[in-house]
Scaffold this motif. Structure first.
Motif, PDB file in Angstrom:
ATOM      1  N   GLN A 199       0.849  -1.185   0.000  1.00 41.25           N
ATOM      2  CA  GLN A 199       0.000   0.000   0.000  1.00 41.25           C
ATOM      3  C   GLN A 199       0.886   1.237   0.000  1.00 41.25           C
ATOM      4  N   CYS A 200       0.596   2.165  -0.899  1.00 42.25           N
ATOM      5  CA  CYS A 200       1.382   3.388  -1.050  1.00 42.25           C
ATOM      6  C   CYS A 200       0.479   4.599  -0.851  1.00 42.25           C
ATOM      7  N   ASP A 201       1.031   5.671  -0.305  1.00 40.28           N
ATOM      8  CA  ASP A 201       0.283   6.927  -0.222  1.00 40.28           C
ATOM      9  C   ASP A 201       0.060   7.506  -1.609  1.00 40.28           C
ATOM     10  N   ASN A 202       1.053   7.364  -2.488  1.00 40.72           N
ATOM     11  CA  ASN A 202       0.963   7.884  -3.844  1.00 40.72           C
ATOM     12  C   ASN A 202       1.534   6.827  -4.783  1.00 40.72           C
ATOM     13  N   ILE A 224      -6.183   2.878  -6.869  1.00 41.69           N
ATOM     14  CA  ILE A 224      -5.201   3.128  -7.914  1.00 41.69           C
ATOM     15  C   ILE A 224      -4.190   2.005  -7.762  1.00 41.69           C
ATOM     16  N   GLN A 225      -3.810   1.408  -8.884  1.00 38.13           N
ATOM     17  CA  GLN A 225      -2.969   0.225  -8.833  1.00 38.13           C
ATOM     18  C   GLN A 225      -1.922   0.261  -9.937  1.00 38.13           C
ATOM     19  N   ALA A 226      -0.745  -0.243  -9.653  1.00 40.93           N
ATOM     20  CA  ALA A 226       0.323  -0.380 -10.630  1.00 40.93           C
ATOM     21  C   ALA A 226       1.101  -1.651 -10.289  1.00 40.93           C
ATOM     22  N   VAL A 252       5.337  -7.118  -7.899  1.00 38.96           N
ATOM     23  CA  VAL A 252       4.909  -6.284  -6.780  1.00 38.96           C
ATOM     24  C   VAL A 252       3.774  -5.375  -7.242  1.00 38.96           C
ATOM     25  N   ALA A 253       2.632  -5.479  -6.572  1.00 41.85           N
ATOM     26  CA  ALA A 253       1.497  -4.607  -6.822  1.00 41.85           C
ATOM     27  C   ALA A 253       1.596  -3.418  -5.870  1.00 41.85           C
ATOM     28  N   LEU A 254       1.385  -2.241  -6.412  1.00 42.85           N
ATOM     29  CA  LEU A 254       1.376  -0.997  -5.637  1.00 42.85           C
ATOM     30  C   LEU A 254      -0.048  -0.475  -5.654  1.00 42.85           C
ATOM     31  N   VAL A 255      -0.654  -0.274  -4.492  1.00 42.54           N
ATOM     32  CA  VAL A 255      -2.055   0.123  -4.442  1.00 42.54           C
ATOM     33  C   VAL A 255      -2.267   1.268  -3.454  1.00 42.54           C
ATOM     34  N   SER A 256      -3.304   2.036  -3.716  1.00 42.64           N
ATOM     35  CA  SER A 256      -3.783   3.045  -2.751  1.00 42.64           C
ATOM     36  C   SER A 256      -5.273   3.203  -2.957  1.00 42.64           C
ATOM     37  N   LEU A 268      -8.533   5.463  -3.455  1.00 44.66           N
ATOM     38  CA  LEU A 268      -8.805   6.773  -4.041  1.00 44.66           C
ATOM     39  C   LEU A 268      -9.020   7.795  -2.944  1.00 44.66           C
ATOM     40  N   GLY A 269      -8.503   8.981  -3.173  1.00 47.40           N
ATOM     41  CA  GLY A 269      -8.579  10.037  -2.169  1.00 47.40           C
ATOM     42  C   GLY A 269      -7.309  10.144  -1.364  1.00 47.40           C
ATOM     43  N   THR A 270      -6.433   9.102  -1.443  1.00 51.54           N
ATOM     44  CA  THR A 270      -5.150   9.159  -0.750  1.00 51.54           C
ATOM     45  C   THR A 270      -3.997   9.292  -1.738  1.00 51.54           C
ATOM     46  N   ASP A 271      -4.277   9.252  -3.024  1.00 47.82           N
ATOM     47  CA  ASP A 271      -3.230   9.353  -4.036  1.00 47.82           C
ATOM     48  C   ASP A 271      -3.305  10.674  -4.754  1.00 47.82           C
TER      49      ASP A 271
END
Length: 131
Positions: free
Chosen positions: A81-84, A110-112, A122-126, A128-131
């Protein structure tokens, strides 16, 4: 009931992978043993650990599949989980990760995806509203 304590990924160079995860995702090393063949990262409640392939070979006698960056990704992923997500994705790629899927909005997230230097997806997710 069982509880997940840690995830261990077997790699060629533990110290190099620990450094990559710090540079790419900001994950701090909890420890690296004296021989450099086992180390752990601080990811929150569940420890992410890396061990050298010879440790797996001594324990499993080749009864496992090596994750290698030049071959297709194995059937699992780590989710961070990422902030951005965009910044996290860009930082990971700059640190040497292979870009797999740029940031996109999927429902409430939001995912990458990137592939780490040792071959882990590695999945990076946040949310919505925090990115």
């Amino acid at each position: 009931m069982a509880q997940l304590l840690k995830t261990v990924i077997y790699v060629d160079n533990v110290e190099e992978v620990l450094d990559f995860y710090y540079q790419a995702f900001g994950l701090s090393t909890l420890g690296l043993n004296d021989s450099g063949d086992y180390g752990e990262l601080d990811t929150g409640e569940v420890v992410l650990a890396f061990a050298a392939h010879p440790l797996a070979q001594s324990q499993f006698k080749q009864n496992y599949i090596r994750c290698q960056p030049k071959q297709p990704a194995l059937g699992f992923e780590l989710v961070l989980q990422c902030d951005n997500v965009t910044e996290c994705y860009d930082r990971a790629v700059a640190a040497g990760a292979e870009p797999f899927s740029p940031p996109v909005t999927k429902g409430e997230h939001i995912q990458a995806y990137v592939r780490a230097i040792e071959g882990t997806l590695v999945a990076l997710v946040s949310v919505l509203g925090t990115d």
